[in-house]
Each structure stands twice: as structure tokens, then as C-alpha cells.
Enzyme design. Structure first.
Site, mmCIF file in Angstrom:
data_model
loop_
_atom_site.group_PDB
_atom_site.id
_atom_site.type_symbol
_atom_site.label_atom_id
_atom_site.label_comp_id
_atom_site.label_asym_id
_atom_site.label_seq_id
_atom_site.Cartn_x
_atom_site.Cartn_y
_atom_site.Cartn_z
ATOM 1 N N LYS A 13 -0.984 4.497 -4.615
ATOM 2 C CA LYS A 13 -0.509 5.551 -3.950
ATOM 3 C C LYS A 13 1.195 5.465 -4.633
ATOM 4 O O LYS A 13 1.778 6.633 -4.901
ATOM 5 C CB LYS A 13 -0.057 5.404 -2.663
ATOM 6 C CG LYS A 13 -1.229 5.486 -1.731
ATOM 7 C CD LYS A 13 -0.954 5.608 -0.298
ATOM 8 C CE LYS A 13 -0.245 4.231 0.400
ATOM 9 N NZ LYS A 13 -1.494 3.183 0.340
ATOM 10 N N ARG A 88 0.700 6.835 8.760
ATOM 11 C CA ARG A 88 -0.540 5.888 8.906
ATOM 12 C C ARG A 88 -1.194 5.912 10.183
ATOM 13 O O ARG A 88 -2.101 5.211 10.279
ATOM 14 C CB ARG A 88 0.423 4.592 8.856
ATOM 15 C CG ARG A 88 0.933 3.769 7.850
ATOM 16 C CD ARG A 88 0.021 3.298 6.780
ATOM 17 N NE ARG A 88 0.132 1.872 6.241
ATOM 18 C CZ ARG A 88 1.046 1.601 5.192
ATOM 19 N NH1 ARG A 88 1.818 2.412 4.594
ATOM 20 N NH2 ARG A 88 1.016 0.281 4.904
ATOM 21 N N ARG A 127 -0.736 -8.550 -7.650
ATOM 22 C CA ARG A 127 0.449 -7.673 -7.695
ATOM 23 C C ARG A 127 1.854 -8.524 -7.466
ATOM 24 O O ARG A 127 1.865 -9.590 -6.927
ATOM 25 C CB ARG A 127 0.588 -6.739 -6.606
ATOM 26 C CG ARG A 127 1.618 -5.600 -6.604
ATOM 27 C CD ARG A 127 1.019 -4.297 -6.177
ATOM 28 N NE ARG A 127 1.335 -4.239 -5.056
ATOM 29 C CZ ARG A 127 0.986 -2.906 -3.985
ATOM 30 N NH1 ARG A 127 0.568 -2.063 -4.620
ATOM 31 N NH2 ARG A 127 1.179 -3.030 -2.746
ATOM 32 N N ARG A 162 4.797 -10.573 -2.483
ATOM 33 C CA ARG A 162 5.180 -10.190 -1.405
ATOM 34 C C ARG A 162 4.401 -11.000 -0.351
ATOM 35 O O ARG A 162 3.147 -11.528 -0.220
ATOM 36 C CB ARG A 162 4.636 -8.774 -1.104
ATOM 37 C CG ARG A 162 5.746 -7.967 -1.525
ATOM 38 C CD ARG A 162 5.464 -6.370 -1.762
ATOM 39 N NE ARG A 162 4.828 -6.015 -0.525
ATOM 40 C CZ ARG A 162 4.195 -4.496 -0.674
ATOM 41 N NH1 ARG A 162 4.538 -3.883 -1.176
ATOM 42 N NH2 ARG A 162 3.657 -4.189 0.501
ATOM 43 N N ARG A 173 -4.305 -6.053 6.659
ATOM 44 C CA ARG A 173 -3.951 -4.877 6.170
ATOM 45 C C ARG A 173 -4.888 -3.867 5.979
ATOM 46 O O ARG A 173 -5.018 -2.673 6.393
ATOM 47 C CB ARG A 173 -3.022 -4.690 5.137
ATOM 48 C CG ARG A 173 -1.357 -5.458 5.183
ATOM 49 C CD ARG A 173 -0.827 -5.753 4.094
ATOM 50 N NE ARG A 173 -0.388 -4.512 3.222
ATOM 51 C CZ ARG A 173 -0.309 -4.879 1.802
ATOM 52 N NH1 ARG A 173 -0.164 -6.039 1.532
ATOM 53 N NH2 ARG A 173 0.346 -3.598 1.446
HETATM 54 P P1 AMP Z 1 3.173 -0.392 2.394
HETATM 55 O O1 AMP Z 1 4.054 -1.030 1.370
HETATM 56 O O2 AMP Z 1 3.335 0.874 2.253
HETATM 57 O O3 AMP Z 1 1.834 -1.229 2.264
HETATM 58 O O4 AMP Z 1 3.706 -1.014 3.776
HETATM 59 C C1 AMP Z 1 4.245 -2.422 4.167
HETATM 60 C C2 AMP Z 1 4.212 -2.694 5.576
HETATM 61 O O5 AMP Z 1 5.105 -1.739 6.103
HETATM 62 C C3 AMP Z 1 2.893 -2.287 6.162
HETATM 63 O O6 AMP Z 1 1.913 -3.229 5.935
HETATM 64 C C4 AMP Z 1 3.456 -1.826 7.687
HETATM 65 O O7 AMP Z 1 3.693 -3.165 8.378
HETATM 66 C C5 AMP Z 1 4.710 -1.231 7.488
HETATM 67 N N1 AMP Z 1 4.644 0.090 7.067
HETATM 68 C C6 AMP Z 1 4.944 1.003 6.096
HETATM 69 N N2 AMP Z 1 4.778 2.152 6.440
HETATM 70 C C7 AMP Z 1 4.404 2.412 7.765
HETATM 71 C C8 AMP Z 1 4.110 3.236 8.689
HETATM 72 N N3 AMP Z 1 4.100 4.602 8.148
HETATM 73 N N4 AMP Z 1 3.811 3.005 9.909
HETATM 74 C C9 AMP Z 1 3.811 1.727 10.206
HETATM 75 N N5 AMP Z 1 4.087 0.713 9.530
HETATM 76 C C10 AMP Z 1 4.333 0.713 8.155
#
Ligand code: AMP
Length: 216
Positions: A13, A88, A127, A162, A173
Site C-alpha cells: 500500500k 481498518r 523489510r 520495526r 497483524r
Molecule cells: P501500518 O504501518 O499501517 O501497518 O500500521 C502499523 C500499526 O499502527 C498497526 O499494526 C496498528 O497497531 C496501528 N494502526 C495503523 N493504522 C491504524 C488504523 N487505521 N486503526 C487502528 N490501528 C492502526
């Protein structure tokens, strides 16, 4: 363009959002990047989000909506936006609908990026991310390595794996995605916004998205 990108963690994404930004001057809005910046800065929001993020769980909807309500009204979002990692959950999608109505903004399309699970696991464990909160450039030890010393090629900061990219956190996740986020595919299908793409090539996906938006 005003687009929502759906897809499991590691579906690409972020990469696709950046390519679309380069195409039309829209802005990438990644809730994950915003939250990581807040955690790094040690802000109140960051303190609330940190534990959930490290465990691979979702941050509460109320905190996310607070972030998005403010972010969508910043001036740069008026040129268009690519939402990456938001919404999400079904409540976030319902709240986004209300928020967009309130701001008189219409989405062009919701893109679901389909990628097989083994490809996702391989991508996420290899990554690396730039540790500079203002940069956050993404690398991959196989396909897009940082410098031989592990430094970011853009800003020179160290790249890191990370905390939520350990095998345990990734498994969590992906479970969270299947349980909470995958139902959005049906939600947006019913809303008449959904387009599914399943290529492994980011440039091909971007061309397909541009075609689907310009056709409208
Ligand atoms: P990402 O980089 O988008 O995978 O986000 C990393 C982490 O941030 C996720 O595993 C969640 O803990 C949190 N996070 C990011 N976006 C959201 C969202 N829209 N709703 C809830 N948690 C989020």
C-alpha cells in the site's frame, strides 16, 4: 484522486500510495506513519498507541478518528489523498463516510490489493524502515537494500527492523487484518466503490488504478 487502499500488511500500500502521489500531486495519508511519528516524538497520542502497535493490535477507533478528522482538513489534502492503512475496521469506515459527507468530499475508488500470504510474510520479514520519523523510507534487504552499513539512502539515518515486524507480531497483524479489516471488502463492495487488483507489480497496479479513476 481520492482513494482508499485496502490490503494486508505488506501488500504494498505504501509503495503504491507514493507512486500515485508522484502521478497527480495527491498526498499519502498513512495512519501507521502518523502513529509511528507520534511514538517516536513521545507525544500523548504516541504513548496511548505504542503498546497496541508493538503487539500488532489495532489502536482504538476513537484515537484514529481524531487523527483523521484533523488530517483530512489540512490544506495539502485538498489536492487529493491516498488513504493507506485507514479505515481498518467497519466502525472506522462508517465514521469516514460521515466525515467525508460532512466535508463534502467524494471518494473515487477503494482498491483492494490481493497478495498471497507467503509473499506477504517474506516481504515483511525482509523489510527495513528508515528510523528518521520525517523520512520513514522503506527498504527490503533483497529487492531494495539500504547502504551496505544499513543507512537510509535518502537521509543517512540508520534503517531498522520495526518492532511489529517480528514473526510473532506479523502473525498477529495478519490475524487482526483477517478478523477486523477484511470485512471492509464487502462493506465497500456494497457501497459500489470496490476494485480488486492482484498484480505483484506496483507499476502495473498504479496504471490500473489510474485507468479506473479516469474512466469514471
Ligand atoms: P501500518 O504501518 O499501517 O501497518 O500500521 C502499523 C500499526 O499502527 C498497526 O499494526 C496498528 O497497531 C496501528 N494502526 C495503523 N493504522 C491504524 C488504523 N487505521 N486503526 C487502528 N490501528 C492502526
Amino acid at each position: 484522486m481520492r482513494i482508499v487502499l485496502l490490503g494486508a500488511p505488506g501488500a504494498g500500500k505504501g509503495t503504491i500510495a507514493k507512486l500515485l502521489n508522484a502521478h497527480d500531486g495527491s498526498v499519502q495519508i498513512s495512519t501507521g506513519d502518523i502513529l509511528r511519528g507520534a511514538v517516536k516524538a513521545g507525544s500523548e497520542m504516541g504513548k496511548k498507541a505504542k503498546g497496541y502497535m508493538e503487539r500488532g493490535e489495532l489502536v482504538p477507533d476513537s484515537l484514529i478518528m481524531e487523527i483523521m478528522e484533523a488530517r483530512l482538513q489540512e490544506p495539502d489534502a485538498s489536492k487529493g489523498f491516498i488513504l493507506d492503512g485507514f479505515p481498518r475496521t467497519i466502525p472506522q469506515a462508517q465514521d469516514l463516510k460521515k466525515l467525508l459527507d460532512k466535508l463534502s468530499i467524494k471518494l473515487d475508488v477503494v482498491i483492494d490489493i490481493e497478495v498471497p500470504k507467503d509473499v506477504i510474510l517474506d516481504r515483511l520479514t525482509t523489510r527495513r524502515t528508515c528510523s528518521n520519523a520525517d523520512c520513514q523510507e522503506i527498504y527490503n534487504v533483497k529487492s531494495k537494500p539500504p547502504s551496505p552499513e544499513g543507512k537510509c539512502l535518502k537521509c543517512g539515518s540508520p534503517t531498522v527492523q520495526r518492532a511489529d515486524e517480528t514473526t510473532e507480531a506479523i502473525t498477529q497483524r495478519l490475524e487482526t487484518y483477517n478478523e477486523k479489516t477484511a470485512p471492509l471488502i464487502d462493506f465497500y463492495k456494497k457501497e459500489g466503490f470496490l476494485k480488486t487488483v492482484s498484480s505483484m507489480n506496483s507499476d502495473e497496479i498504479v496504471q490500473e488504478i489510474i485507468r479506473s479513476v479516469t474512466k469514471k
